[in-house]
Design a protein around this motif. Structure first.
Motif, PDB file in Angstrom:
ATOM      1  N   CYS A 294       9.507  48.616  53.222  1.00 53.84           N
ATOM      2  CA  CYS A 294      10.470  49.488  52.565  1.00 53.84           C
ATOM      3  C   CYS A 294       9.749  50.442  51.627  1.00 53.84           C
ATOM      4  O   CYS A 294       8.974  50.006  50.782  1.00 53.84           O
ATOM      5  CB  CYS A 294      11.470  48.624  51.788  1.00 53.84           C
ATOM      6  N   CYS A 297      10.879  49.471  47.702  1.00 55.17           N
ATOM      7  CA  CYS A 297      10.475  48.281  46.952  1.00 55.17           C
ATOM      8  C   CYS A 297       9.232  47.617  47.524  1.00 55.17           C
ATOM      9  O   CYS A 297       8.762  46.625  46.962  1.00 55.17           O
ATOM     10  CB  CYS A 297      11.629  47.272  46.928  1.00 55.17           C
ATOM     11  N   CYS A 312      17.716  48.784  53.093  1.00 55.98           N
ATOM     12  CA  CYS A 312      16.831  47.690  52.667  1.00 55.98           C
ATOM     13  C   CYS A 312      17.692  46.647  51.973  1.00 55.98           C
ATOM     14  O   CYS A 312      18.453  46.989  51.068  1.00 55.98           O
ATOM     15  CB  CYS A 312      15.759  48.214  51.719  1.00 55.98           C
ATOM     16  N   CYS A 315      16.462  46.316  48.008  1.00 55.44           N
ATOM     17  CA  CYS A 315      16.669  47.324  46.964  1.00 55.44           C
ATOM     18  C   CYS A 315      17.806  48.296  47.300  1.00 55.44           C
ATOM     19  O   CYS A 315      18.160  49.141  46.485  1.00 55.44           O
ATOM     20  CB  CYS A 315      15.386  48.096  46.711  1.00 55.44           C
TER      21      CYS A 315
HETATM   22 ZN    ZN Z   1      13.609  48.081  49.506  1.00 57.89          ZN
END
Ligand code: ZN
Ligand code: ZN
Length: 351
Positions: A294, A297, A312, A315
């Motif tokens: 991701c 994050c 995601c 996050c």
């Molecule tokens: Zn993320």
């Protein structure tokens, strides 16, 4: 290297590494030459320099004289042996001719008291005497040689005594020289290492980083490799101590930057989704997505039914979205739809 980086950029990275290594190589070569040409560093020390000069000179002189005397004595022996051989041959041939003469004489006359016989006998006796004298000469010459050889070995041992008296001083001077050379090299290489550490800390983002990196490689090589042959017996302590200190400093900075990263991610994740997406660099985002990570994050992207999820789960950042024009599912960071080429509604910022 990710597929989304521009091709010249990939080549550039490789070329820059080559440049760093070549630059380091030239620096190492130049440094080696400078060190080699520095005066007074590799001056040879000999044990003779620390001996009692007068005594040593006297010993050397008498050694030379004695060797000359020995040579003469050996020649004398050869001459005496030659004389002895001649005397023996003279005697033997006289003796043989006498025997023949006696034989022929016995056949005709038989008087042993003949004056001629007596005269010949005397001559032979004299020749025998000469041979004995020659033999004694040889023996005398050999005795003289033996004595001279003994004297020579006495002189030699006296000389080596003089040398062994000088040995402690010589060892001390040798150690001092080793220490001097080592400290000298340390004084040259340690500052290089410090400069390298400083460059590593502040110049990593510089456009000239490949050159700085070459210097760092050079400094590491100079300290950890080129210093080795000059290390005195305790020199390892210096090397390992500096290595340990460097590892500790590196550890300190790594831990600190990890902390900062965690804090930065936390504050980032507190911001709104679109704000965060704007702040992520285009190339970075594509690299991370290609690595199934991701971009928001840095955690793994979850898959559902073999397909990456749209968001995601850690996050909440948007990873995929439908094209507003044709409805195709695109990576949300892409600037254009891969199916119809329409520009994405909310393009990611960055270069
Ligand atoms: Zn993320
Ligand atoms: Zn489209």
């Amino acid at each position: 290297m990710s597929k989304s980086t521009r091709r010249p950029q990939q080549i550039f990275t490789i070329v820059m590494w080559l440049l760093s290594i070549i630059f380091a190589g030239f620096l190492i070569g130049l440094g080696g030459l400078i060190i080699k040409d520095l005066p007074q560093v590799d001056r040879q020390i000999t044990v003779e320099q620390f001996a009692d000069t007068k005594a040593l000179e006297a010993a050397d002189n008498s050694l030379e004289n004695q060797q000359g005397a020995l040579l003469n004595l050996r020649r004398n022996i050869e001459d005496a042996q030659e004389d002895q051989r001649t005397a023996r041959e003279d005697y033997q041939s006289a003796r043989a001719s006498f025997n023949n003469w006696i034989k022929t004489r016995n056949a005709t006359q038989s008087s042993a008291q003949n004056p001629e016989v007596i005269a010949r006998n005397r001559t032979i006796e004299e020749l025998k005497q000469d041979e004995r004298t020659a033999q004694r000469d040889v023996q005398d010459a050999q005795t003289a040689l033996r004595n001279a050889e003994r004297e020579l070995s006495d002189i030699r041992s006296a000389r080596s005594d003089i040398i062994s008296q000088a040995r402690p001083k010589y060892r001390a001077a040798k150690r001092a020289q080793e220490l001097r050379v080592f400290l000298f090299r340390l004084a040259l290489t340690l500052p290089l290492l410090l400069v390298a550490g400083w460059l590593l800390m502040i110049k990593r983002k510089s456009a000239y980083w490949p050159l700085y990196r070459g210097f760092v490689l050079f400094a590491l090589f100079a300290f950890f490799v080129e210093l080795v042959p000059y290390l005195p017996h305790y020199g390892g302590y210096v090397r390992y101590t500096v290595g340990i200190i460097m590892a500790m400093i590196a550890g300190h900075f790594i831990i600190r930057s990890m902390r900062r990263y965690m804090e930065r991610k936390k504050t980032e994740e507190a911001r709104s989704e679109s704000e965060r997406r704007q702040s992520i660099e285009y190339e970075t985002a594509l690299k991370k997505i290609a690595a199934k990570t991701c971009p928001g994050c840095d955690r793994s992207i979850i898959q559902r039914d073999g397909v990456d999820t749209d968001f995601c789960v850690h996050c909440g950042i948007r990873l995929q979205e439908k094209c507003g024009s044709c409805g195709n599912r695109n990576i949300s960071f892409h600037k254009f739809c891969l199916s119809c080429g329409v520009a994405s509604p909310e393009p990611a910022s960055g270069p």
